[in-house]
Design a protein around this motif. Structure first.
Motif, short mmCIF file in Angstrom:
data_model
loop_
_atom_site.label_atom_id
_atom_site.label_comp_id
_atom_site.label_asym_id
_atom_site.label_seq_id
_atom_site.Cartn_x
_atom_site.Cartn_y
_atom_site.Cartn_z
N SER A 165 42.21 -3.10 -4.49
CA SER A 165 42.87 -2.31 -3.45
C SER A 165 44.31 -2.01 -3.84
O SER A 165 44.91 -2.71 -4.66
CB SER A 165 42.83 -3.06 -2.12
OG SER A 165 43.66 -4.21 -2.17
N PRO A 195 39.23 -1.87 -1.38
CA PRO A 195 39.16 -1.44 -2.79
C PRO A 195 38.44 -0.11 -2.94
O PRO A 195 37.39 0.11 -2.33
CB PRO A 195 38.36 -2.57 -3.46
CG PRO A 195 38.57 -3.76 -2.59
CD PRO A 195 38.65 -3.22 -1.20
N GLU A 242 32.87 6.07 0.55
CA GLU A 242 33.61 5.56 -0.61
C GLU A 242 33.97 4.09 -0.48
O GLU A 242 33.94 3.35 -1.47
CB GLU A 242 34.89 6.36 -0.80
CG GLU A 242 34.69 7.76 -1.33
CD GLU A 242 36.01 8.41 -1.70
OE1 GLU A 242 37.05 7.71 -1.71
OE2 GLU A 242 36.01 9.63 -1.98
N ARG A 243 34.34 3.66 0.70
CA ARG A 243 34.94 2.33 0.85
C ARG A 243 34.01 1.30 1.47
O ARG A 243 34.26 0.10 1.33
CB ARG A 243 36.21 2.42 1.71
CG ARG A 243 37.22 3.46 1.25
CD ARG A 243 37.91 3.05 -0.02
NE ARG A 243 38.73 4.12 -0.55
CZ ARG A 243 40.01 3.99 -0.88
NH1 ARG A 243 40.61 2.83 -0.72
NH2 ARG A 243 40.68 5.01 -1.39
N GLU A 269 36.37 3.95 -10.68
CA GLU A 269 37.29 2.83 -10.87
C GLU A 269 36.55 1.68 -11.55
O GLU A 269 35.59 1.14 -10.99
CB GLU A 269 37.84 2.37 -9.52
CG GLU A 269 38.83 1.22 -9.59
CD GLU A 269 40.13 1.62 -10.23
OE1 GLU A 269 40.35 1.19 -11.38
OE2 GLU A 269 40.91 2.36 -9.61
N SER A 299 43.70 6.67 -6.06
CA SER A 299 43.58 6.45 -4.62
C SER A 299 44.89 6.72 -3.88
O SER A 299 44.88 7.00 -2.68
CB SER A 299 43.14 5.00 -4.37
OG SER A 299 42.92 4.76 -3.01
N MET A 358 36.42 3.19 -4.75
CA MET A 358 35.38 3.46 -5.74
C MET A 358 35.94 4.26 -6.91
O MET A 358 35.44 4.18 -8.02
CB MET A 358 34.24 4.25 -5.08
CG MET A 358 33.08 4.57 -6.02
SD MET A 358 31.88 5.73 -5.26
CE MET A 358 31.37 4.81 -3.81
N ARG A 386 37.48 -2.52 -9.14
CA ARG A 386 37.82 -2.13 -7.77
C ARG A 386 38.84 -3.08 -7.18
O ARG A 386 38.51 -4.18 -6.72
CB ARG A 386 36.55 -2.06 -6.92
CG ARG A 386 35.57 -1.01 -7.40
CD ARG A 386 34.42 -0.81 -6.44
NE ARG A 386 34.85 -0.27 -5.16
CZ ARG A 386 34.03 0.16 -4.20
NH1 ARG A 386 32.73 0.12 -4.40
NH2 ARG A 386 34.49 0.64 -3.08
#
Length: 291
Positions: free
Chosen positions: A254, A185, A135-136, A249, A191, A187, A252
């Motif tokens: 964070s 950030p 994912e990251r 998202e 989160s 996906m 993106r």
């Protein structure tokens, strides 16, 4: 070899080097036999020894099976790749297996049965690390890391009479995942559910450490270890809720950046409010003096 692939190999090599160095410079940590001496050893009904520590694993069964079904039922979780699908499948399979492994261990607490308690947990921990890489960082790298991470986690339990490898498998994700959830950030949306899951797991570890004090504080109604099972079961609950609610998202950003923007907005609003009060006060003072 392109630059991005070279960086990935360097990162894996650095992680392996750190592990080897830690194993060389730190002493072995054998399993403490007192670990099996839990506060609540009552047989309350159906002849089940350590009753509450055994049946408090039931939530893992329900959450794990639900997660497994939803992973594969009509694309309910809307997983974007095969890597995500297999990683989440292994995670919920590990959660389901915890219900059986932990129950078996608490029926007969000893070093041999402890293996079956910890093995499913390592599958869940390592699957989560692969998910986060997918994912990251990079989908392909995360997918390729799934099998090595799960195998490494299993080996840390099966072939080591030493708690250091297991401690790394357990606690590295506990540190890395919240940091990655905040800094990198995402996906997907929602989160913040990762942080709720991490918070419940931290609470579970505190309750585990305070097993006997909690048993005394509650007048021998419930022990810290029983509460630990219930709190730990909330981790897959929050992650399943996140999977059900989240979408891709669009921007993106964070969590750290979002918090920073929110903090700046709050500071600016407070500054505007103070300026408004000062202006109104000054205007009132001028009006009074003119009269």
């Amino acid at each position: 070899m392109d630059a991005s692939r070279r960086k990935k190999w360097v990162a894996w090599a650095a992680a392996l080097a750190i592990f080897v160095v830690l194993m060389l410079v730190t002493p072995a940590i054998p399993q403490d036999e007192d670990y099996h001496d839990f506060a609540d050893q009552r047989t309350l009904f159906l002849g089940i020894p350590n009753t509450l520590n055994v049946i408090s694993n039931i939530p893992f069964l329900f959450v794990g099976i639900t997660g497994l079904v939803l992973c594969h039922y009509n694309d309910y979780f809307r997983l974007s790749s095969q890597g995500e699908l297999w990683s989440w499948t292994l995670f919920f399979a590990g959660v389901t297996a915890v219900a059986f492994g932990s129950s078996y261990y608490h029926l007969f607490p000893n070093d041999a049965t402890l293996v079956w308690d910890r093995l499913p947990m390592t599958i869940a921990f390592t699957s989560i690390m692969a998910i986060f890489i997918i994912e990251r960082v990079d989908d392909r790298a995360g997918t390729k890391s799934l099998a090595p991470l799960v195998i490494a986690g299993a080996l840390s339990i099966i072939f080591f009479d030493d708690l250091r490898p297991y401690a790394l498998v357990q606690f590295v994700p506990c540190i890395a995942i919240p940091i990655m959830a905040i800094v990198i950030p995402p996906m997907y949306t929602h989160s913040s559910y990762w942080l709720w899951a991490a918070g419940f797991y931290l609470l579970a570890k505190v309750e585990e450490a305070a097993d006997k004090p909690i048993y005394e504080w509650t007048h021998q109604i419930v022990s810290g270890h029983t509460l630990k099972h219930l709190c730990a079961a909330m981790v897959p609950v929050f992650l399943a809720l996140m999977l059900a609610k989240r979408t891709i998202e669009p921007e993106r950003v964070s969590l750290f950046q979002k918090w920073k923007i929110s903090w700046i907005a709050v500071r600016e609003n407070q500054s505007k409010d103070r300026n408004t009060v000062d202006v109104n006060y000054g205007y009132a003072a001028v009006s009074t003096s003119e009269q």
